[in-house]
Design a protein around this motif. Structure first.
Motif, PDB file in Angstrom:
ATOM      1  N   PHE A 117       0.822  -1.202   0.000  1.00  0.00           N
ATOM      2  CA  PHE A 117       0.000   0.000   0.000  1.00  0.00           C
ATOM      3  C   PHE A 117       0.862   1.259   0.000  1.00  0.00           C
ATOM      4  O   PHE A 117       0.536   2.237  -0.672  1.00  0.00           O
ATOM      5  N   ASN A 118       1.973   1.217   0.752  1.00  0.00           N
ATOM      6  CA  ASN A 118       2.888   2.356   0.737  1.00  0.00           C
ATOM      7  C   ASN A 118       3.493   2.544  -0.648  1.00  0.00           C
ATOM      8  O   ASN A 118       3.646   3.671  -1.132  1.00  0.00           O
ATOM      9  N   VAL A 119       3.864   1.443  -1.300  1.00  0.00           N
ATOM     10  CA  VAL A 119       4.433   1.524  -2.651  1.00  0.00           C
ATOM     11  C   VAL A 119       3.424   2.139  -3.609  1.00  0.00           C
ATOM     12  O   VAL A 119       3.736   3.050  -4.379  1.00  0.00           O
ATOM     13  N   ALA A 120       2.197   1.632  -3.565  1.00  0.00           N
ATOM     14  CA  ALA A 120       1.169   2.109  -4.493  1.00  0.00           C
ATOM     15  C   ALA A 120       0.921   3.602  -4.344  1.00  0.00           C
ATOM     16  O   ALA A 120       0.800   4.332  -5.333  1.00  0.00           O
ATOM     17  N   ILE A 121       0.872   4.071  -3.105  1.00  0.00           N
ATOM     18  CA  ILE A 121       0.517   5.463  -2.864  1.00  0.00           C
ATOM     19  C   ILE A 121       1.707   6.403  -3.036  1.00  0.00           C
ATOM     20  O   ILE A 121       1.595   7.475  -3.633  1.00  0.00           O
ATOM     21  N   THR A 122       2.862   6.017  -2.535  1.00  0.00           N
ATOM     22  CA  THR A 122       3.982   6.961  -2.494  1.00  0.00           C
ATOM     23  C   THR A 122       4.901   6.890  -3.700  1.00  0.00           C
ATOM     24  O   THR A 122       5.727   7.783  -3.887  1.00  0.00           O
ATOM     25  N   ARG A 123       4.808   5.858  -4.535  1.00  0.00           N
ATOM     26  CA  ARG A 123       5.712   5.749  -5.682  1.00  0.00           C
ATOM     27  C   ARG A 123       5.086   6.233  -6.985  1.00  0.00           C
ATOM     28  O   ARG A 123       5.747   6.226  -8.011  1.00  0.00           O
ATOM     29  N   ALA A 124       3.827   6.650  -6.942  1.00  0.00           N
ATOM     30  CA  ALA A 124       3.174   7.175  -8.143  1.00  0.00           C
ATOM     31  C   ALA A 124       3.372   8.689  -8.194  1.00  0.00           C
ATOM     32  O   ALA A 124       2.852   9.412  -7.354  1.00  0.00           O
ATOM     33  N   ARG A 125       4.132   9.156  -9.171  1.00  0.00           N
ATOM     34  CA  ARG A 125       4.414  10.597  -9.258  1.00  0.00           C
ATOM     35  C   ARG A 125       3.162  11.399  -9.617  1.00  0.00           C
ATOM     36  O   ARG A 125       2.925  12.460  -9.032  1.00  0.00           O
ATOM     37  N   SER A 126       2.413  10.918 -10.599  1.00  0.00           N
ATOM     38  CA  SER A 126       1.288  11.722 -11.063  1.00  0.00           C
ATOM     39  C   SER A 126      -0.066  11.048 -10.892  1.00  0.00           C
ATOM     40  O   SER A 126      -1.065  11.720 -10.693  1.00  0.00           O
ATOM     41  N   LYS A 127      -0.112   9.702 -10.970  1.00  0.00           N
ATOM     42  CA  LYS A 127      -1.424   9.057 -10.892  1.00  0.00           C
ATOM     43  C   LYS A 127      -1.307   7.620 -10.395  1.00  0.00           C
ATOM     44  O   LYS A 127      -0.404   6.890 -10.781  1.00  0.00           O
ATOM     45  N   LEU A 128      -2.251   7.256  -9.548  1.00  0.00           N
ATOM     46  CA  LEU A 128      -2.406   5.875  -9.089  1.00  0.00           C
ATOM     47  C   LEU A 128      -3.743   5.362  -9.591  1.00  0.00           C
ATOM     48  O   LEU A 128      -4.791   5.973  -9.340  1.00  0.00           O
ATOM     49  N   ILE A 129      -3.703   4.257 -10.324  1.00  0.00           N
ATOM     50  CA  ILE A 129      -4.922   3.609 -10.811  1.00  0.00           C
ATOM     51  C   ILE A 129      -5.027   2.252 -10.129  1.00  0.00           C
ATOM     52  O   ILE A 129      -4.107   1.436 -10.217  1.00  0.00           O
ATOM     53  N   ILE A 130      -6.129   2.014  -9.452  1.00  0.00           N
ATOM     54  CA  ILE A 130      -6.357   0.731  -8.791  1.00  0.00           C
ATOM     55  C   ILE A 130      -7.398  -0.028  -9.601  1.00  0.00           C
ATOM     56  O   ILE A 130      -8.489   0.484  -9.864  1.00  0.00           O
ATOM     57  N   VAL A 131      -7.051  -1.222 -10.029  1.00  0.00           N
ATOM     58  CA  VAL A 131      -7.954  -2.056 -10.819  1.00  0.00           C
ATOM     59  C   VAL A 131      -8.364  -3.236  -9.951  1.00  0.00           C
ATOM     60  O   VAL A 131      -7.539  -4.098  -9.631  1.00  0.00           O
ATOM     61  N   GLY A 132      -9.611  -3.275  -9.549  1.00  0.00           N
ATOM     62  CA  GLY A 132     -10.035  -4.363  -8.676  1.00  0.00           C
ATOM     63  C   GLY A 132     -11.497  -4.255  -8.291  1.00  0.00           C
ATOM     64  O   GLY A 132     -12.214  -3.343  -8.720  1.00  0.00           O
ATOM     65  N   ASP A 133     -11.916  -5.184  -7.482  1.00  0.00           N
ATOM     66  CA  ASP A 133     -13.297  -5.257  -7.013  1.00  0.00           C
ATOM     67  C   ASP A 133     -13.460  -4.292  -5.836  1.00  0.00           C
ATOM     68  O   ASP A 133     -13.155  -4.633  -4.694  1.00  0.00           O
ATOM     69  N   GLN A 134     -13.932  -3.091  -6.133  1.00  0.00           N
ATOM     70  CA  GLN A 134     -13.990  -2.062  -5.100  1.00  0.00           C
ATOM     71  C   GLN A 134     -14.972  -2.426  -3.985  1.00  0.00           C
ATOM     72  O   GLN A 134     -14.708  -2.161  -2.813  1.00  0.00           O
ATOM     73  N   HIS A 135     -16.079  -3.031  -4.344  1.00  0.00           N
ATOM     74  CA  HIS A 135     -17.063  -3.401  -3.321  1.00  0.00           C
ATOM     75  C   HIS A 135     -16.457  -4.435  -2.368  1.00  0.00           C
ATOM     76  O   HIS A 135     -16.555  -4.295  -1.140  1.00  0.00           O
ATOM     77  N   TYR A 136     -15.812  -5.461  -2.917  1.00  0.00           N
ATOM     78  CA  TYR A 136     -15.218  -6.499  -2.069  1.00  0.00           C
ATOM     79  C   TYR A 136     -14.119  -5.896  -1.195  1.00  0.00           C
ATOM     80  O   TYR A 136     -14.042  -6.174   0.010  1.00  0.00           O
ATOM     81  N   CYS A 137     -13.263  -5.074  -1.794  1.00  0.00           N
ATOM     82  CA  CYS A 137     -12.135  -4.508  -1.050  1.00  0.00           C
ATOM     83  C   CYS A 137     -12.597  -3.548   0.036  1.00  0.00           C
ATOM     84  O   CYS A 137     -12.018  -3.500   1.127  1.00  0.00           O
TER      85      CYS A 137
END
Length: 205
Positions: A117-137
């Motif tokens: 989670f830290n990698v996903a949020i802090t390593r994206a310079r301009s945009k983070l795209i999450i592809v997944g089941d948002q309801h389940y998550c």
């Protein structure tokens, strides 16, 4: 942060890893849009907690001529979180894998992988795209950081300070840091990474 909702099925083969093929195919479609349709030339990273998912996405990309002949000069990295240590990307796509069929041991594994989670949020310079089941998550309460991240993706424009509940070291932030972040968002400056991890150090921003 943008969440691309896709309902899939989590598979856990005998090697103990996990994959979600519907989610992986959607990741590849996002890559096609970014690289082929939009002509993006910056760096791109695809990060997932599970080796099986990383390998499956990489195989799909290798078979997709439209993508691999147009890969940006700055490169495309598809791997698990530890490969992204200290390595920023202009765009990061995260594939959490969890959806229908997820076994308790798979959720338990992800609960211990806070670094993803830290990698996903802090390593994206301009945009983070999450592809997944948002309801389940969102409802995956036994993986608290994933559930908070799904909620954060829905509520970022309402309360930017919610990010401190998503990153694993958010409790280190002072009230001054939080007021400063809120002021930045109010001024329209949103490309900010609070509690940024650089090697073993945690920086305010």
């Amino acid at each position: 942060i943008e969440w691309k909702h896709v309902v899939g099925m989590t598979e856990r083969p005998s090697d103990g890893s996990a994959c979600n093929k519907s989610e992986a195919r959607r990741v590849v479609r996002e890559l096609e849009t970014i690289i082929c349709k939009n002509g993006f030339q910056g760096s791109i990273g695809v990060v997932t907690p599970f080796r099986k998912q990383a390998n499956y996405i990489r195989d799909l990309v290798d078979k997709n001529k439209n993508i691999w002949v147009n890969i940006p000069e700055k490169g495309l990295l598809i791997d698990t979180a530890h490969k992204f240590q200290g390595d920023e990307k202009d765009i990061i796509i995260m594939s959490p894998v969890l959806s229908n069929g997820t076994l308790p041991q798979t959720r338990s594994f992800l609960r211990k992988q806070e670094n993803i989670f830290n990698v996903a949020i802090t390593r994206a310079r301009s945009k983070l795209i999450i592809v997944g089941d948002q309801h389940y998550c969102t409802n995956c309460k036994d993986v608290p950081l994933l559930s908070k991240l799904a909620n954060y993706a829905q509520n970022i424009n309402l309360n930017p300070l919610h990010i401190y509940s998503v990153i694993s070291n958010g409790e280190l932030a002072s009230s001054i840091e939080k007021r400063f972040l809120a002021a930045l968002y109010e001024a329209g400056i949103t490309n900010v990474h609070p509690q940024y991890i650089e090697h073993r150090y945690s920086l305010d921003f």
